[in-house]
Design a protein around this motif. Structure first.
Motif, PDB file in Angstrom:
ATOM      1  N   PHE A   1     -14.598  17.987  10.622  1.00  0.00           N
ATOM      2  CA  PHE A   1     -15.702  17.315   9.934  1.00  0.00           C
ATOM      3  C   PHE A   1     -16.778  18.326   9.543  1.00  0.00           C
ATOM      4  CE2 PHE A   1     -19.912  15.400  10.117  1.00  0.00           C
ATOM      5  CZ  PHE A   1     -19.794  14.325   9.247  1.00  0.00           C
TER       6      PHE A   1
ATOM      7  N   ALA B   1     -14.864  10.956  11.790  1.00  0.00           N
ATOM      8  CA  ALA B   1     -14.072  10.557  10.629  1.00  0.00           C
ATOM      9  C   ALA B   1     -14.435   9.140  10.204  1.00  0.00           C
ATOM     10  CB  ALA B   1     -12.577  10.653  10.945  1.00  0.00           C
TER      11      ALA B   1
ATOM     12  N   ASN C   1     -17.732   9.302   8.426  1.00  0.00           N
ATOM     13  CA  ASN C   1     -17.557   9.847   7.081  1.00  0.00           C
ATOM     14  C   ASN C   1     -17.022   8.789   6.128  1.00  0.00           C
ATOM     15  OD1 ASN C   1     -17.761  12.107   5.315  1.00  0.00           O
ATOM     16  ND2 ASN C   1     -15.561  12.375   5.419  1.00  0.00           N
TER      17      ASN C   1
ATOM     18  N   THR D   1     -13.652  16.926  15.350  1.00  0.00           N
ATOM     19  CA  THR D   1     -15.060  17.124  15.035  1.00  0.00           C
ATOM     20  C   THR D   1     -15.296  18.437  14.295  1.00  0.00           C
ATOM     21  OG1 THR D   1     -15.340  17.951  17.297  1.00  0.00           O
ATOM     22  CG2 THR D   1     -15.945  15.659  16.883  1.00  0.00           C
TER      23      THR D   1
END
Length: 472
Positions: free
Chosen positions: A206, A90, A93, A203
């Motif tokens: 994502f 995260a 990202n 995860t």
């Protein structure tokens, strides 16, 4: 039409392999069609995680602008440390998203320049899907450059379908001991080869988010080719929920060098040229492939016991790891090999090294090489790539397919593979005539697919036509 200029905006992820692959496909565009002009927007790694090799390479890009490929370095951003509510992926990202504003400003300037051509599309890395929103603001189509293979692309879409449409708990599935049927694989896939990113909710979210975003793009460019992944590519082509897929690989940097220097050191070439054909094992575990001291020593002892010639690109781990001085402790180890080893420091892409003397390689299963792969100690999606290479295609030798090591999951279990298993894998690799014959046949197809009349050449032509139609 002949004087028309089609501008492309390329945005690679801030990893050496991703940036280099992006540059190679950019070269293909400008060499294939004079109408293309490309701007590569370079995201710098955060200062807390930037490696000297990546930094040096990025700094060299600005010095190598060509008439139709230019590089723009985006302002360096910091990556937020993981918290209880936000894990490493995260944070990564958010780090990529923090560059959107700079991309927007640069593209706005490009569009405002009269007489300089029209922006025909964004070509973004598979980890930069947030840039789709920027392209949409300018009403410009987005193409994803998927730097892995077609089978794994299909796996990601399949897992997303399981989660979103069939209410399958993907985390629970990844921890089970079973097999599933994935459309892009001929053979059933054991859940033990799922990457560790599918083992935690943060995860998995994502990966699922990235798969959903990729369904929105105009097309997906895959670093693969039809002859090696026939089933996977045909499977993707009949799924109308997936954007068109263009397999245009193998895309490799065959010139060597990561910092603008000479392709390969003369002493390395000289050493390799003096070895018997198909006699050298090459070990390189990618830009993130560093191991703790225990595992490094197991690999070293396996090589010692095997008696094989080898080249080992031994990458130093991040400075916060206790094994940072492991290289120094191995100094005595190198002296006992009497001319059958050449040790390379840092990371070197496989394609730089594999020539006539190459016999096998320990690598992160980047299947686009010309010799049998030694599949071992892999991270991320490379576990599935290993399954494809060993089980699906028969082009590699297995040492351990369910090895778990992932930098994005701090508590991920990491198994030490003992020297005996590694040595056995090396011997099987170097002595398996069937695997070597298969690889030789595939290497011939690998070369021919890029030539006029080859499948990748044809797919690339279709991709060019798709992009040109975006120009009004």
């Amino acid at each position: 039409m002949a004087n028309m200029v089609a501008k492309l905006v390329f945005i690679p992820a801030p990893g050496l392999g991703h940036i280099m692959s992006t540059i190679e496909i950019a070269k293909l565009f400008v060499n294939r069609d004079q109408r293309f002009s490309i701007t590569v927007l370079v995201i710098k790694p955060p200062t807390s995680g930037s490696g000297s090799t990546i930094t040096t390479y990025i700094e060299s890009l600005a010095k190598n602008n060509t008439d139709r490929i230019s590089f723009v370095e985006l302002p360096q951003q910091e990556i937020a440390p993981p918290t209880d509510s936000k894990g490493p992926l995260a944070s990564f990202n958010e780090f990529i998203k923090s560059h959107c504003k700079y991309v927007k400003n640069i593209v706005a300037d490009m569009i405002s320049q009269t007489g300089s051509g029209q922006v025909a599309g964004f070509v973004i890395d598979m980890f930069c899907t947030c840039m789709i929103d920027v392209a949409n603001e300018f009403n410009v189509p987005t193409y994803v450059f998927f730097t892995s293979n077609a089978a794994f692309l299909g796996f990601k879409f399949f897992i997303q379908t399981l989660n979103d449409e069939r209410n399958q708990d993907v985390v629970e599935l990844s921890h089970s001991d079973t097999e599933i049927t994935v459309p892009t694989f001929v053979k059933p896939m054991p859940t033990k080869v799922f990457p560790t990113v599918f083992q935690t909710r943060e995860t998995v979210d994502f990966v699922l988010s990235a798969a959903r975003r990729m369904r929105e793009v105009k097309a997906i460019i895959v670093n693969s080719f039809l002859e090696v992944e026939t089933h996977a590519i045909e499977s993707l082509s009949v799924d109308n929920t997936i954007p068109p897929v263009y397999p245009v690989g193998p895309i490799l940097n065959l010139e060597g060098g990561t910092g603008g220097g000479k392709p390969l050191d003369d002493d390395v070439i000289k050493w390799l040229d003096n070895q018997p054909p198909s006699s050298v094992v090459f070990l390189c575990f990618g830009s993130m492939g560093s191991f703790d001291e225990v595992q490094v020593k197991e690999i070293a002892h396996a090589l010692e016991q095997s008696g094989m010639r080898f080249v080992w690109s031994l990458r130093k781990p991040p400075p916060d790891k206790k094994s940072r001085d492991c290289h120094d402790r191995l100094r005595g180890f190198w002296s006992g090999f009497a001319g059958r080893v050449f040790r390379a420091n840092g990371w070197n892409r496989e394609s730089h090294w594999l020539g006539p003397t190459g016999g096998g390689t320990g690598s992160p299963c980047s299947w686009r090489v010309r010799v049998p792969l030694w599949v071992e100690l892999v991270v991320g999606e490379f576990v599935i790539n290993a399954f494809e290479m060993v089980v699906e295609l028969g082009l590699s030798v297995e040492i351990k397919l369910d090895y778990k090591k992932d930098s994005f999951i701090p508590m991920a279990e990491s198994v030490v593979v003992p020297a005996e298993e590694i040595e056995s894998g090396i011997r099987r690799l170097m002595e398996d005539d069937l695997v070597r014959a298969k690889v030789k046949k595939m290497s011939e197809k690998c070369r021919s697919t890029l030539l006029e009349g080859g499948s990748s050449y044809a797919y690339f032509g279709s991709l060019i036509q798709d992009l040109i139609t975006n120009i009004s």
